[in-house]
Enzyme design. Sequence first.
Site, short mmCIF file in Angstrom:
data_model
loop_
_atom_site.label_atom_id
_atom_site.label_comp_id
_atom_site.label_asym_id
_atom_site.label_seq_id
_atom_site.Cartn_x
_atom_site.Cartn_y
_atom_site.Cartn_z
N ASP A 202 47.58 26.86 38.61
CA ASP A 202 46.70 28.04 39.05
C ASP A 202 46.78 28.18 40.45
O ASP A 202 46.64 27.03 41.29
CB ASP A 202 45.32 27.60 38.39
CG ASP A 202 45.23 27.40 37.25
OD1 ASP A 202 45.59 26.47 36.65
OD2 ASP A 202 44.41 28.19 36.36
N ASP A 223 50.61 29.55 35.79
CA ASP A 223 49.34 29.53 34.98
C ASP A 223 48.71 30.83 35.79
O ASP A 223 49.06 31.64 36.20
CB ASP A 223 48.61 28.24 35.39
CG ASP A 223 47.57 27.93 34.13
OD1 ASP A 223 46.73 28.83 33.87
OD2 ASP A 223 47.78 26.92 33.41
N ASP A 224 47.15 30.97 35.62
CA ASP A 224 46.54 31.88 36.13
C ASP A 224 46.83 32.28 37.64
O ASP A 224 46.79 31.18 38.59
CB ASP A 224 45.05 31.59 35.90
CG ASP A 224 44.50 31.68 34.46
OD1 ASP A 224 45.23 32.46 33.63
OD2 ASP A 224 43.58 30.68 34.24
N HIS A 245 49.93 33.51 34.32
CA HIS A 245 49.12 34.02 33.28
C HIS A 245 48.21 35.20 33.60
O HIS A 245 47.24 35.63 33.29
CB HIS A 245 48.20 32.88 32.80
CG HIS A 245 49.07 31.80 32.02
ND1 HIS A 245 48.38 30.62 31.46
CD2 HIS A 245 50.49 31.65 32.01
CE1 HIS A 245 49.44 29.74 31.08
NE2 HIS A 245 50.57 30.26 31.44
N ARG A 278 43.24 39.73 31.47
CA ARG A 278 42.84 38.77 30.61
C ARG A 278 41.18 38.44 30.70
O ARG A 278 40.92 38.04 31.78
CB ARG A 278 43.67 37.39 30.29
CG ARG A 278 43.03 36.38 29.28
CD ARG A 278 43.98 35.35 29.14
NE ARG A 278 44.41 34.24 30.07
CZ ARG A 278 44.73 33.17 29.88
NH1 ARG A 278 45.17 32.98 28.63
NH2 ARG A 278 45.15 32.41 30.87
N LYS A 280 38.74 35.72 28.72
CA LYS A 280 38.76 34.65 27.85
C LYS A 280 37.18 34.01 27.81
O LYS A 280 36.90 33.54 28.88
CB LYS A 280 40.06 33.66 27.84
CG LYS A 280 40.05 32.90 29.43
CD LYS A 280 41.47 32.31 29.41
CE LYS A 280 41.40 31.60 30.59
NZ LYS A 280 42.64 30.64 30.74
#
Length: 390
Positions: A202, A223-224, A245, A278, A280
């Site tokens: 991340d 990742d993010d 991500h 996103r 979540k």
Amino acid sequence: MYRSPTRAMAAVALSLLLGANSVVGTPAPVVTPAPRLEDAVAPRAAACTFSGSLGYSSASVSKGSCSTIVLSSLQVPGGQTLNLEKLNDGTTVIFEGTTTFGYAEWEGSLFSVSGNKITVKGAEGSVLDGQGALYWDGMGGSGGVTKPKFFKANHLNDSILEGITIKNAPKNSFSLNYVYNLTVKDVTVDDRDGAALGKNTDAFNINNADGVTITGATVWNQDDCVAVNSGQNIYFGSGFCSGGHGLSIGSVGGQTVNVVSNVTFADSTVQKSQQSVRIKTISGATGTVKDITYRNVFLDGAGVAADYSDYGVVVTQSYNGVKGSPTNGVTVTGFVLQNVTGTVGSDAVNVYIECGVGSCSGWSWSGVSITGGKKSSSCLNVPSGGGVSC
């Protein structure tokens, strides 16, 4: 020898007179002033430069004595933190050359900073090298080699991070926790070498923050690009994110603070990513997500591997639970998409919404156009009105 009484008396008188004059002529003792506190405190040096293999420890020990700390081509041994926590107010930290962090299996962090009105910046051409290739095993934080987090900024207030380049982070790059009014400008995270085995790299993890502005960030990772897990008044703009991500809210839930509010992502490109937009929330948890805006976000799916690209826009309330069985303990309100456009991979779903019963409301979407993937037939509890379409 005979001396007349008159002459003897004159001599005695002269002697007494001289003695009296000598007493009168002696200066009075000088009064010693009381000591001043400012004289007891040693002044801080204008600038201190630390370099080489011992510079990391010298900087940690001497940080309170310098108004400007220059870190020049440091070699930090494995298992050690370059610790600049609790800096004096107004301190400036400058990275020069390449700062290399040695290998060790541990949690980290590699660098840590805290304080008020602090500036941490990278000089032109400077790099913080985490030597991620020594750690990457395709498992990230889920197993294998224990990997350290990189750059921890906790309790960093009214401060600036500028021009910093992180290369090959073993795991997460920037952990921004318990910060207030933090500005992050023109930062680069370059984990392209981890395309095959890098995981959980991340770029920005944000927790318990109030007032974070990130502009001009350039990120290649796995990742993010940004993950806002808790906090408020957060802005990410004019950014570029590739390979990861995307721009994420959450995961939200299961922490001490489970509220994310007033977050804006604007004028940014998300390239070759697993998903781009996103939200979540953790299955079975409680919390609040409100007033989230994505504005002028471009999805560039050209060249993304078909088996990597999953979604363009995704809202899921079953994270860490059972897909298709969302829970409603975390509310998601005021979710705004404005001019979110672009493409995803051919096997991806353009838009997927999986809300709990009654937990998503007050959404407003306009100018949303995502192509290249598939249309979902299994969206759940999609909010009505507001131009929302799944």
